[in-house]
Design an enzyme around this catalytic site. Structure first.
Site, PDB file in Angstrom:
ATOM      1  N   TYR A  18       0.820  -1.223   0.000  1.00  0.00           N
ATOM      2  CA  TYR A  18       0.000   0.000   0.000  1.00  0.00           C
ATOM      3  C   TYR A  18       0.848   1.264   0.000  1.00  0.00           C
ATOM      4  O   TYR A  18       0.434   2.284   0.565  1.00  0.00           O
ATOM      5  CB  TYR A  18      -0.912   0.053   1.245  1.00  0.00           C
ATOM      6  CG  TYR A  18      -1.794  -1.139   1.458  1.00  0.00           C
ATOM      7  CD1 TYR A  18      -2.808  -1.447   0.556  1.00  0.00           C
ATOM      8  CD2 TYR A  18      -1.626  -1.956   2.563  1.00  0.00           C
ATOM      9  CE1 TYR A  18      -3.632  -2.539   0.761  1.00  0.00           C
ATOM     10  CE2 TYR A  18      -2.444  -3.051   2.778  1.00  0.00           C
ATOM     11  CZ  TYR A  18      -3.436  -3.343   1.866  1.00  0.00           C
ATOM     12  OH  TYR A  18      -4.247  -4.416   2.084  1.00  0.00           O
ATOM     13  N   TYR A 145     -14.593  -4.880   3.295  1.00  0.00           N
ATOM     14  CA  TYR A 145     -13.222  -5.262   2.966  1.00  0.00           C
ATOM     15  C   TYR A 145     -13.010  -6.694   3.434  1.00  0.00           C
ATOM     16  O   TYR A 145     -13.173  -7.004   4.620  1.00  0.00           O
ATOM     17  CB  TYR A 145     -12.183  -4.352   3.632  1.00  0.00           C
ATOM     18  CG  TYR A 145     -10.786  -4.815   3.310  1.00  0.00           C
ATOM     19  CD1 TYR A 145     -10.219  -4.559   2.060  1.00  0.00           C
ATOM     20  CD2 TYR A 145     -10.042  -5.561   4.224  1.00  0.00           C
ATOM     21  CE1 TYR A 145      -8.948  -5.021   1.730  1.00  0.00           C
ATOM     22  CE2 TYR A 145      -8.764  -6.025   3.902  1.00  0.00           C
ATOM     23  CZ  TYR A 145      -8.229  -5.756   2.660  1.00  0.00           C
ATOM     24  OH  TYR A 145      -6.982  -6.218   2.339  1.00  0.00           O
ATOM     25  N   ASP A 238     -17.173 -12.934   8.409  1.00  0.00           N
ATOM     26  CA  ASP A 238     -15.737 -12.652   8.321  1.00  0.00           C
ATOM     27  C   ASP A 238     -15.318 -11.975   9.629  1.00  0.00           C
ATOM     28  O   ASP A 238     -15.433 -10.765   9.774  1.00  0.00           O
ATOM     29  CB  ASP A 238     -15.456 -11.759   7.108  1.00  0.00           C
ATOM     30  CG  ASP A 238     -13.979 -11.400   6.986  1.00  0.00           C
ATOM     31  OD1 ASP A 238     -13.210 -11.746   7.904  1.00  0.00           O
ATOM     32  OD2 ASP A 238     -13.609 -10.767   5.977  1.00  0.00           O
ATOM     33  N   LYS A 267      -5.749 -12.635  11.640  1.00  0.00           N
ATOM     34  CA  LYS A 267      -5.281 -11.524  12.492  1.00  0.00           C
ATOM     35  C   LYS A 267      -4.971 -11.918  13.947  1.00  0.00           C
ATOM     36  O   LYS A 267      -3.892 -12.387  14.214  1.00  0.00           O
ATOM     37  CB  LYS A 267      -6.268 -10.362  12.416  1.00  0.00           C
ATOM     38  CG  LYS A 267      -6.288  -9.739  11.019  1.00  0.00           C
ATOM     39  CD  LYS A 267      -6.758  -8.299  10.974  1.00  0.00           C
ATOM     40  CE  LYS A 267      -6.353  -7.646   9.670  1.00  0.00           C
ATOM     41  NZ  LYS A 267      -7.412  -7.474   8.697  1.00  0.00           N
TER      42      LYS A 267
END
Ligand SMILES: *Cc1c(COP(=O)(O)O)cnc(C)c1O
Length: 428
Positions: A18, A145, A238, A267
Site C-alpha cells: 500500500y 473489505y 468474516d 489476524k
C-alpha cells in the site's frame, strides 16, 4: 533516524504494501517489541495504538508465545497436511470449536485472512453445487473489505484499491449497511435478486474495519441475517478483524441471535505473531462434501496449511486469551475509551465518534477531509509518528485499536496526542 542503516538498506531492496514508493517517507526500522511498545534502531519507543494492523492482542514478543514457539520448533516445524496430521493442528481445532459461536463443527486451515475468505466462498459455492443446486449469486455489504486476493477483492467494495482489476472481479451484489430504518429496503433489494439463486452473504459482523471502522445497527443487522437464513442464503461471518475480543465479546457473532454457517479467522488468531488463517463451518456444510464421488471434494490447500509453528502460537495465544485477565483488560480499555469518547463528542472538529469494545473511532472534519487518498491522512500519520505513536488513519477516520495489554498511562498518552492534534487543528 531517516538515514539509519536498516531504513536505508530497506529502500534499496524492499517494495512495501500500500505504499507509493516514490513519495513515501523512509520506513522506520523496528528492532524490538515489548508489550504495547515497539523500539526503533535508536531505541526510541513507539506506542502501537493500532495493534500492528489489528493483529496483536497480547503485546509484542510475549514470553509465553515465544516459549511455545521455541518448544514447537524443536519438535516439528512443518509437515504436509493431506494424509498427515499433528498435535498443534488438532489441539487448536478442538479448543477453538469450544469457544466459537455454537454450531461450528469443522476447522479448515489456510494462511491469512484473504485465504480464509477464499476458502469460505469456495465452500459456499461448492456446497450448493454438491447438492445439485445452481446458486451462484453472492451478497456483500457496501464498504466491505475482505482481503486483497481476487476472490476476496470481488466481495469487497470497489475502490481506488481495486480499480485496475475491477474487470477481472466476479459479480457481487452489494447491500446497504443496516441503519435503524433501511432494513425493509435491503430485504426488498435481496428479494429482487431472486433469493433462490443466492448462494451466500459474506459480511464483517457489527463493524467494517478497512471500510472506515463503520459500526452498524445491531437490530437491523440481526433482522437481515434472520431474513437470509429463512431464504436459505448461507451466512459467512468474516471475523478476521472482529474475532478474539475486539468488539467486547469473544466473537462479534455472539452479539446477535443468528449463528453463521461459516466463520473466517486470522489476524488475532496467533496473537498477531504468525500468519495463519482458519475457515470453520457447520456440520451441514461439511456433510455436503462427504461422498463416494471424488468430484465433491473441496480441492483447496496451501503449502503451509496448518503449519505446526503457527498452530502452536495460536494455542499459546488462546491460553492468554481465555485467561480472565484478558477480559479484565478489555473491559478496562473500554472504560477509558468511554470517558475519552465524551471529550471527542464535545469537539466541533470531530464527528461521528463511536465505540465498540476496544475500538474507538471518529472522523476529523476539515474542509477538504474526504476519502482515503486525501493529504489529511498523510498529515495525521506524520503528526502521530513525530510523537512516537503508531496511529494510521483510514482517510479522515482516526481510530485507536490497542493491544489489550496497553497500560492506562500509554493509553492516556495516545489520548493526549489526539487532544494536542485538536488544539493544532483549531488554531490552524
Ligand atoms: C484484514 C482483513 C482481511 C484480510 O486478511 P489478510 O490477512 O490481510 O489477508 C479479511 N477480512 C477482514 C475483515 C479483514 O479485516
Amino acid at each position: 533516524m531517516q538515514t539509519s542503516s536498516l531504513s536505508a538498506r530497506d529502500q534499496e531492496v524492499i517494495w512495501h504494501p500500500y505504499t507509493q514508493m516514490q513519495t513515501a517517507p523512509a520506513p522506520i526500522g523496528i528492532v524490538r517489541g515489548e508489550g504495547a511498545l515497539l523500539f526503533d534502531e535508536d531505541n526510541n519507543s513507539y506506542i502501537d495504538a493500532t495493534s500492528s494492523w489489528w493483529v496483536n492482542i497480547h503485546g509484542h514478543a510475549h514470553p509465553h508465545i515465544a516459549q511455545q514457539l521455541a518448544a514447537q520448533a524443536l519438535q516439528l516445524q512443518h509437515c504436509i497436511f493431506a494424509g498427515y496430521t499433528h498435535p498443534p493442528a488438532v489441539n487448536l481445532a478442538e479448543r477453538l470449536l469450544q469457544i466459537l459461536p455454537a454450531g461450528q463443527r469443522r476447522v479448515f486451515y489456510s494462511d491469512n485472512g484473504s485465504t480464509a475468505v477464499e476458502v469460505a466462498l469456495k465452500m459456499a459455492l461448492q456446497y450448493w453445487d454438491n447438492k445439485g443446486l445452481r446458486k451462484q449469486k453472492i451478497l456483500a455489504f457496501k464498504n466491505a473489505y475482505h482481503g486483497d486476493t481476487f476472490g476476496a477483492m470481488s466481495v469487497s467494495q470497489r475502490s481506488v484499491f481495486t480499480r485496475v482489476f475491477d474487470d477481472f472481479l466476479f459479480e457481487v451484489h452489494f447491500l446497504d449497511v443496516p441503519t435503524p430504518d433501511n432494513v425493509t429496503d435491503i430485504m426488498a433489494h435481496i428479494e429482487a435478486l431472486q433469493t433462490e439463486q443466492i448462494a451466500a452473504f459474506i459480511f464483517e459482523p457489527l463493524l467494517q474495519g478497512a471500510g472506515g471502522m463503520i459500526m452498524y445497527d445491531r437490530a437491523g443487522f440481526e433482522q437481515l441475517l434472520q431474513y437470509c437464513r429463512a431464504k436459505d442464503i448461507l451466512l459467512i461471518a468474516d471475523e478476521v478483524m472482529t474475532g478474539f475480543g475486539r468488539t467486547g465479546t469473544n466473537f462479534a457473532m455472539e452479539q446477535v441471535s443468528v449463528q453463521p454457517d461459516m466463520i473466517c479467522l486470522s489476524k488475532g488468531l496467533t496473537g498477531g505473531s504468525m500468519a495463519l488463517g482458519i475457515t470453520t463451518c457447520t456440520a451441514a456444510i461439511y456433510d455436503a462434501f462427504l461422498s463416494n464421488d471424488k468430484l465433491k471434494t473441496l480441492f483447496h490447500g496451501h503449502s503451509f496449511t496448518a503449519n505446526p509453528l503457527a498452530c502452536s502460537v495460536a494455542l499459546a495465544s488462546l491460553d492468554l486469551f481465555t485467561d480472565p485477565a484478558c477480559k479484565t483488560n478489555r473491559t478496562r480499555i473500554n472504560g477509558l475509551h468511554t470517558r475519552f469518547l465524551e471529550t471527542l463528542q464535545a469537539s466541533p472538529l470531530i464527528k461521528n465518534a463511536r465505540l465498540l469494545g476496544t475500538i474507538l473511532a471518529f472522523e476529523i472534519t476539515t474542509p477538504n477531509a474526504d476519502g482515503y487518498t486525501n493529504n489529511l491522512a498523510d498529515e495525521l500519520h506524520r503528526f502521530f509518528k513525530a510523537r512516537r505513536i503508531m496511529l494510521r488513519p483510514l482517510g479522515n477516520t482516526l481510530y485507536i485499536l490497542p493491544p489489550y495489554c496497553i497500560t492506562d498511562e500509554q493509553l492516556e498518552q495516545v489520548y493526549d496526542s489526539i487532544r494536542t492534534l485538536l488544539v493544532q487543528l483549531q488554531t490552524s
